[in-house]
Design an enzyme around this catalytic site. Structure first.
Site, mmCIF file in Angstrom:
data_model
loop_
_atom_site.group_PDB
_atom_site.id
_atom_site.type_symbol
_atom_site.label_atom_id
_atom_site.label_comp_id
_atom_site.label_asym_id
_atom_site.label_seq_id
_atom_site.Cartn_x
_atom_site.Cartn_y
_atom_site.Cartn_z
ATOM 1 N N GLU A 1 -5.984 -4.546 10.910
ATOM 2 C CA GLU A 1 -4.936 -3.736 10.916
ATOM 3 C C GLU A 1 -5.131 -2.711 12.051
ATOM 4 O O GLU A 1 -6.208 -1.694 11.871
ATOM 5 C CB GLU A 1 -4.911 -3.083 9.603
ATOM 6 C CG GLU A 1 -3.683 -2.027 9.507
ATOM 7 C CD GLU A 1 -3.401 -1.650 8.056
ATOM 8 O OE1 GLU A 1 -2.863 -2.231 7.218
ATOM 9 O OE2 GLU A 1 -3.830 -0.572 7.711
ATOM 10 N N GLY B 1 2.702 -1.206 4.218
ATOM 11 C CA GLY B 1 2.742 0.327 3.967
ATOM 12 C C GLY B 1 4.299 0.920 3.824
ATOM 13 O O GLY B 1 5.017 0.870 2.658
ATOM 14 N N GLY B 2 4.726 1.523 4.985
ATOM 15 C CA GLY B 2 6.122 2.051 4.751
ATOM 16 C C GLY B 2 6.913 1.317 4.212
ATOM 17 O O GLY B 2 8.077 1.874 3.399
ATOM 18 N N HIS C 1 -9.858 1.498 4.567
ATOM 19 C CA HIS C 1 -8.365 1.840 5.187
ATOM 20 C C HIS C 1 -8.456 2.848 6.345
ATOM 21 O O HIS C 1 -9.418 3.724 6.069
ATOM 22 C CB HIS C 1 -7.461 2.313 4.165
ATOM 23 C CG HIS C 1 -6.019 2.166 4.859
ATOM 24 N ND1 HIS C 1 -5.542 3.100 5.776
ATOM 25 C CD2 HIS C 1 -5.039 1.174 4.954
ATOM 26 C CE1 HIS C 1 -4.400 2.873 6.142
ATOM 27 N NE2 HIS C 1 -3.873 1.703 5.587
ATOM 28 N N ASN D 1 0.848 -1.190 0.064
ATOM 29 C CA ASN D 1 0.165 -0.017 -0.003
ATOM 30 C C ASN D 1 0.893 1.275 -0.012
ATOM 31 O O ASN D 1 1.582 1.780 0.987
ATOM 32 C CB ASN D 1 -0.918 0.052 1.144
ATOM 33 C CG ASN D 1 -1.712 1.135 1.390
ATOM 34 O OD1 ASN D 1 -1.892 2.003 0.586
ATOM 35 N ND2 ASN D 1 -2.430 1.363 2.349
ATOM 36 N N TRP D 2 0.973 1.807 -1.138
ATOM 37 C CA TRP D 2 1.755 2.798 -1.421
ATOM 38 C C TRP D 2 1.287 4.325 -0.839
ATOM 39 O O TRP D 2 2.152 5.190 -0.443
ATOM 40 C CB TRP D 2 2.351 3.154 -2.830
ATOM 41 C CG TRP D 2 3.081 2.118 -3.404
ATOM 42 C CD1 TRP D 2 3.574 0.906 -2.740
ATOM 43 C CD2 TRP D 2 3.380 2.236 -4.554
ATOM 44 N NE1 TRP D 2 4.462 0.283 -3.705
ATOM 45 C CE2 TRP D 2 4.357 1.186 -4.870
ATOM 46 C CE3 TRP D 2 3.597 3.224 -5.913
ATOM 47 C CZ2 TRP D 2 5.127 0.810 -6.117
ATOM 48 C CZ3 TRP D 2 4.261 2.757 -6.918
ATOM 49 C CH2 TRP D 2 5.002 1.748 -7.103
ATOM 50 N N SER E 1 2.894 -2.058 10.536
ATOM 51 C CA SER E 1 4.296 -1.946 10.730
ATOM 52 C C SER E 1 4.951 -3.362 10.567
ATOM 53 O O SER E 1 5.870 -3.695 11.141
ATOM 54 C CB SER E 1 4.739 -1.672 12.423
ATOM 55 O OG SER E 1 4.459 -0.245 12.662
HETATM 56 P P1 PGA Z 1 2.378 0.441 7.499
HETATM 57 O O1 PGA Z 1 1.263 0.681 6.902
HETATM 58 O O2 PGA Z 1 2.998 -0.766 7.063
HETATM 59 O O3 PGA Z 1 3.368 1.434 7.211
HETATM 60 O O4 PGA Z 1 2.563 0.354 8.835
HETATM 61 C C1 PGA Z 1 0.177 -0.325 6.682
HETATM 62 C C2 PGA Z 1 -1.000 0.306 6.113
HETATM 63 O O5 PGA Z 1 -1.511 1.477 6.682
HETATM 64 O O6 PGA Z 1 -1.775 -0.225 5.270
#
Ligand code: PGA
Length: 254
Positions: free
Chosen positions: A168, A235-236, A99, A7-8, A214
């Site tokens: 999440e 994400g990150g 989300h 997820n960019w 995370s």
């Molecule tokens: P993250 O984000 O891996 O940076 O915690 C996940 C997301 O928000 O889908």
């Protein structure tokens, strides 16, 4: 097969950077046969990335494109929205729906999320429904049940069984101040809450769930080694090539 969803969010800011990141993904995923990689870039990059994917001319199902959101009408007076009919031009196979960025920063309601899930099914797009509590210590059971009840309202058991449900917890998302990933044990407990709720109310028990929050190279195996966790929303770490390359390698070895 494990599912990895990248997820960019609203990154990167230029097409050149998006193409470079995508090229890297293409090269990495070609090394592995046992990971389903779904990349969710910002809408504005979908056209070029989908061209690139098609140009590879490989009948590889290992990588596909997802949307970070969808709209429920096909076209019309909806300023700023992107419809499923438009997304289908770019071979979008999946869509993130619900989300927490959209629930809590943009104010998306469960009613809206429910419409979007229905629209995804109508368009033949697999909905990835994200659920989770906002703060550590919130009444997780109550929140998850309320989200699922409203988000999945009116869907058949068969449809619900096709929704990819991601647990999440918002407090675990890497960009939240002081974020820590949830523990696998605690996320499995959340998944048991979801299992129980769906078994009791819809008479179905999903085989597995995705975890998000995370996820990185240090912890991805801890989550995905459990049969009940069949993938991750990342994400990150999906924006950092080295880290993401490591994650794919680790997942391929599970
Ligand atoms: P993250 O984000 O891996 O940076 O915690 C996940 C997301 O928000 O889908």
């Amino acid at each position: 097969m494990n599912i990895i969803i990248a997820n960019w969010k609203a990154n990167p800011t230029t097409l050149d950077e998006a193409m470079e990141l995508f090229d890297f993904y293409l090269a990495e995923i070609s090394k592995y046969q046992n990971i389903q990689l779904i990349i969710c870039p910002p809408f504005v990059f979908l056209e070029e990335l989908s061209k690139k994917l098609k140009a590879r001319n490989q009948k590889s199902e290992a990588i596909s494109l997802g949307a970070q959101d969808i709209f429920w009408e096909k076209s019309g007076p909806y300023t700023g929205e992107t419809s499923t009919d438009m997304l289908k031009n770019f071979s979008v196979t999946h869509a993130l729906i619900g989300h927490s960025d959209r629930r809590y920063k943009i104010g998306e309601t469960d009613e809206v999320i429910n419409k979007k899930i229905k629209a995804a099914f109508e368009a033949g797009i697999v909905p990835v429904l994200l659920v989770g509590e906002q703060n550590h210590g919130d009444d997780r059971k109550q929140i998850l049940e309320a989200q699922l009840d409203a988000d999945l309202a009116g869907l058949t058991a068969e449809q619900i069984s096709k929704v990819l449900i991601a647990y999440e917890p918002v407090w675990a998302i890497s960009t939240v101040l002081g974020a820590q990933p949830d523990t696998p044990e605690s996320s499995l407990e959340a998944m048991r809450i979801i299992d129980n709720f769906l078994t009791n109310t819809r008479n179905l028990t999903p085989e597995a769930y995705l975890y998000g929050g995370s996820v990185n190279a240090n912890n991805v195996a801890d989550f995905l080694q459990h049969p009940k966790i069949s993938g991750a929303v990342i994400g990150g770490a999906s924006l950092r090539k080295d880290e993401f390359g490591k994650i794919l390698k680790i997942v391929s070895n599970l």
